[in-house]
Design an enzyme around this catalytic site. Structure first.
Site, PDB file in Angstrom:
ATOM      1  N   ARG A  11       0.006  -8.789  13.490  1.00 43.82           N
ATOM      2  CA  ARG A  11      -0.646  -7.788  12.628  1.00 43.82           C
ATOM      3  C   ARG A  11      -1.521  -8.475  11.576  1.00 43.82           C
ATOM      4  O   ARG A  11      -2.593  -7.989  11.233  1.00 43.82           O
ATOM      5  CB  ARG A  11       0.404  -6.897  11.957  1.00 43.82           C
ATOM      6  CG  ARG A  11       0.972  -5.833  12.894  1.00 43.82           C
ATOM      7  CD  ARG A  11       2.358  -5.361  12.511  1.00 43.82           C
ATOM      8  NE  ARG A  11       2.439  -4.684  11.227  1.00 43.82           N
ATOM      9  CZ  ARG A  11       3.561  -4.524  10.540  1.00 43.82           C
ATOM     10  NH1 ARG A  11       4.709  -5.001  11.008  1.00 43.82           N
ATOM     11  NH2 ARG A  11       3.561  -3.881   9.396  1.00 43.82           N
ATOM     12  N   ARG A  13      -9.465   0.736   9.149  1.00 41.92           N
ATOM     13  CA  ARG A  13      -8.965  -0.595   9.479  1.00 41.92           C
ATOM     14  C   ARG A  13      -9.989  -1.410  10.261  1.00 41.92           C
ATOM     15  O   ARG A  13      -9.729  -2.564  10.595  1.00 41.92           O
ATOM     16  CB  ARG A  13      -7.707  -0.442  10.339  1.00 41.92           C
ATOM     17  CG  ARG A  13      -6.428  -0.895   9.676  1.00 41.92           C
ATOM     18  CD  ARG A  13      -5.314  -0.638  10.676  1.00 41.92           C
ATOM     19  NE  ARG A  13      -4.087  -1.291  10.343  1.00 41.92           N
ATOM     20  CZ  ARG A  13      -3.114  -0.760   9.601  1.00 41.92           C
ATOM     21  NH1 ARG A  13      -3.263   0.431   9.074  1.00 41.92           N
ATOM     22  NH2 ARG A  13      -2.000  -1.414   9.391  1.00 41.92           N
ATOM     23  N   ARG A  28      11.571  -0.696  11.229  1.00 47.38           N
ATOM     24  CA  ARG A  28      10.475  -0.421  12.145  1.00 47.38           C
ATOM     25  C   ARG A  28      10.427  -1.471  13.248  1.00 47.38           C
ATOM     26  O   ARG A  28      10.653  -2.650  12.987  1.00 47.38           O
ATOM     27  CB  ARG A  28       9.140  -0.413  11.381  1.00 47.38           C
ATOM     28  CG  ARG A  28       8.774   0.969  10.870  1.00 47.38           C
ATOM     29  CD  ARG A  28       7.610   0.950   9.933  1.00 47.38           C
ATOM     30  NE  ARG A  28       6.469   0.150  10.379  1.00 47.38           N
ATOM     31  CZ  ARG A  28       5.327   0.057   9.701  1.00 47.38           C
ATOM     32  NH1 ARG A  28       5.183   0.704   8.554  1.00 47.38           N
ATOM     33  NH2 ARG A  28       4.340  -0.684  10.145  1.00 47.38           N
ATOM     34  N   LYS A  78       0.824  -1.218   0.000  1.00 50.46           N
ATOM     35  CA  LYS A  78       0.000   0.000   0.000  1.00 50.46           C
ATOM     36  C   LYS A  78       0.861   1.272   0.000  1.00 50.46           C
ATOM     37  O   LYS A  78       0.681   2.153  -0.836  1.00 50.46           O
ATOM     38  CB  LYS A  78      -0.921   0.032   1.243  1.00 50.46           C
ATOM     39  CG  LYS A  78      -1.793  -1.197   1.415  1.00 50.46           C
ATOM     40  CD  LYS A  78      -2.710  -1.072   2.620  1.00 50.46           C
ATOM     41  CE  LYS A  78      -1.997  -0.989   3.961  1.00 50.46           C
ATOM     42  NZ  LYS A  78      -1.402  -2.241   4.453  1.00 50.46           N
ATOM     43  N   ARG A 125      12.308  -4.864   5.164  1.00 49.05           N
ATOM     44  CA  ARG A 125      11.988  -3.454   4.882  1.00 49.05           C
ATOM     45  C   ARG A 125      12.865  -2.503   5.701  1.00 49.05           C
ATOM     46  O   ARG A 125      13.137  -2.735   6.876  1.00 49.05           O
ATOM     47  CB  ARG A 125      10.513  -3.207   5.221  1.00 49.05           C
ATOM     48  CG  ARG A 125      10.115  -1.744   5.155  1.00 49.05           C
ATOM     49  CD  ARG A 125       8.648  -1.577   4.973  1.00 49.05           C
ATOM     50  NE  ARG A 125       7.895  -1.815   6.200  1.00 49.05           N
ATOM     51  CZ  ARG A 125       6.564  -1.687   6.259  1.00 49.05           C
ATOM     52  NH1 ARG A 125       5.872  -1.366   5.178  1.00 49.05           N
ATOM     53  NH2 ARG A 125       5.932  -1.925   7.384  1.00 49.05           N
TER      54      ARG A 125
HETATM   55  P1  ADP Z   1       1.180  -1.791   7.912  1.00 51.41           P
HETATM   56  O1  ADP Z   1       0.081  -1.567   6.913  1.00 51.41           O
HETATM   57  O2  ADP Z   1       2.447  -2.228   7.299  1.00 51.41           O
HETATM   58  O3  ADP Z   1       0.759  -2.652   9.068  1.00 51.41           O
HETATM   59  P2  ADP Z   1       0.983   0.944   9.026  1.00 51.41           P
HETATM   60  O4  ADP Z   1       2.113   1.879   9.020  1.00 51.41           O
HETATM   61  O5  ADP Z   1      -0.220   1.266   8.195  1.00 51.41           O
HETATM   62  O6  ADP Z   1       1.617  -0.443   8.607  1.00 51.41           O
HETATM   63  O7  ADP Z   1       0.458   0.719  10.523  1.00 51.41           O
HETATM   64  C1  ADP Z   1       1.320   0.409  11.588  1.00 51.41           C
HETATM   65  C2  ADP Z   1       0.552   0.280  12.888  1.00 51.41           C
HETATM   66  O8  ADP Z   1      -0.100   1.533  13.200  1.00 51.41           O
HETATM   67  C3  ADP Z   1      -0.589  -0.731  12.896  1.00 51.41           C
HETATM   68  O9  ADP Z   1      -0.144  -2.055  13.178  1.00 51.41           O
HETATM   69  C4  ADP Z   1      -1.489  -0.164  14.021  1.00 51.41           C
HETATM   70  O10 ADP Z   1      -0.976  -0.463  15.291  1.00 51.41           O
HETATM   71  C5  ADP Z   1      -1.371   1.331  13.824  1.00 51.41           C
HETATM   72  N1  ADP Z   1      -2.425   1.865  12.918  1.00 51.41           N
HETATM   73  C6  ADP Z   1      -2.259   2.413  11.679  1.00 51.41           C
HETATM   74  N2  ADP Z   1      -3.427   2.756  11.133  1.00 51.41           N
HETATM   75  C7  ADP Z   1      -4.384   2.438  12.052  1.00 51.41           C
HETATM   76  C8  ADP Z   1      -5.807   2.525  12.078  1.00 51.41           C
HETATM   77  N3  ADP Z   1      -6.496   3.011  11.037  1.00 51.41           N
HETATM   78  N4  ADP Z   1      -6.455   2.087  13.184  1.00 51.41           N
HETATM   79  C9  ADP Z   1      -5.795   1.582  14.227  1.00 51.41           C
HETATM   80  N5  ADP Z   1      -4.461   1.455  14.258  1.00 51.41           N
HETATM   81  C10 ADP Z   1      -3.752   1.871  13.187  1.00 51.41           C
END
Ligand code: ADP
Ligand code: ZN
Length: 227
Positions: free
Chosen positions: A172, A89, A161, A13, A128
C-alpha cells in the site's frame, strides 16, 4: 467547509476525520469504508473489490469515482460540507473530482496533507483494530479498548482489517508513492495544499489544524481589510 484529507495509509486520516466531523458538523466520506461496505455484500463487485484490497492494490478509478459522485450529487446532508478521506488517490480521480464539484458549484476549500514516518505507520497499522459495527478505531497499544476486542462506544466486536498485515502495508505504501503522491503537486499548484504532521496524537493534530485554519482566516481578513 469542504476538504480532502490526503496522506499515506496510517498517517491518521480516518482518526482525525472521526474526531472533527461532529465539531465541524460535516460529513465524513471514506472511500475505504464505502468499498468495505460493498465487500460485505458479497456481490460480484464486492468480491472483485475484496481481491484488490487484500492485495494492497487500488480499486479502479471508474468504480471509486462513481461511488463518490453518487454520494456528492445525492446526499442532502452534504450542504454543510464534507471531508473526503482516501479519495482522490490518483491524478485521474483528482481531475474527475474537480469536474464533479464544478458541476455542483462546490469547489474544495483546501487539501490537508498528513504525513508520518514509515516506522510510525507500520506500528499504527499492524496494531489497529476496527469496530465492526460503528467503525471506531482502536490500537492494541496506543488506544486499547476498555474490554478486550469490544468497542467502547457501541459494544460491537473489534477486528483486524485483512490488509493491515506487514506485507500488504508495504505494498500500500508503494502504491501511495507511485499513484497518490503526485496529487500533492496537483493541489499545491492550485494553491490549496496545507501540510500537517500526522505523527502526534490525534487530539494534538486536531489542535494544530484548528490553529492553521484560524491563522488562514485572519490572514484572509487582513488582506480583505487592506483592499
Ligand atoms: P488506508 O488509507 O489505511 O490505506 P482506506 O480504508 O482508505 O485505508 O483504503 C483501503 C483500501 O481501499 C485501499 O488500499 C484501496 O485498495 C481501496 N481504496 C480506498 N480508496 C480508494 C480510491 N480512492 N481509489 C482506489 N482504491 C481505493
Ligand atoms: Zn463501535
Amino acid at each position: 467547509m469542504r476538504f480532502v484529507i490526503l496522506g499515506p495509509p496510517g498517517a491518521g486520516k480516518g482518526s482525525l476525520a472521526g474526531l472533527i466531523k461532529d465539531m465541524l458538523g460535516i460529513v465524513h466520506i471514506s472511500t475505504g469504508d464505502m468499498l468495505r461496505e460493498e465487500m460485505k455484500k458479497g456481490s460480484p463487485l464486492g468480491l472483485e473489490i475484496k481481491g484488490l484490497i487484500e492485495k494492497g492494490s487500488l480499486v479502479s478509478d471508474e468504480i471509486v469515482t462513481k461511488l463518490v459522485e453518487q454520494k456528492i450529487t445525492t446526499d442532502p446532508d452534504l450542504v454543510k460540507g464534507f471531508m473526503l478521506d482516501g479519495f482522490p488517490r490518483t491524478t485521474h480521480q483528482a481531475k474527475d473530482l474537480d469536474q464533479i464539484l464544478d458541476k455542483v458549484s462546490k469547489p474544495l476549500d483546501f487539501v490537508l496533507c498528513m504525513e508520518a514516518s514509515l516506522e510510525i505507520i507500520l506500528s499504527r497499522l499492524t496494531g489497529r483494530r476496527v469496530c465492526r459495527k460503528c467503525g471506531a478505531l482502536f490500537h492494541i497499544k496506543n488506544k486499547p479498548s476498555k474490554k478486550l476486542n469490544v468497542c467502547d462506544l457501541c459494544e460491537g466486536d473489534l477486528y483486524q482489517r485483512s490488509d493491515d498485515n506487514e506485507e500488504t502495508i508495504r505494498k500500500r505504501m508503494e502504491v501511495y508513492e507511485i499513484s497518490t503522491k503526485p496529487i500533492i503537486d496537483y493541489y499545491s499548484m492550485q494553491g490549496k495544499l496545507i501540510r500537517i504532521s500526522g505523527e502526534k496524537e490525534t487530539a494534538n493534530v486536531r489542535n494544530d489544524l484548528i490553529k492553521i485554519l484560524n491563522e488562514d482566516k485572519s490572514n484572509k481578513n487582513q488582506k480583505f481589510s487592506r483592499n
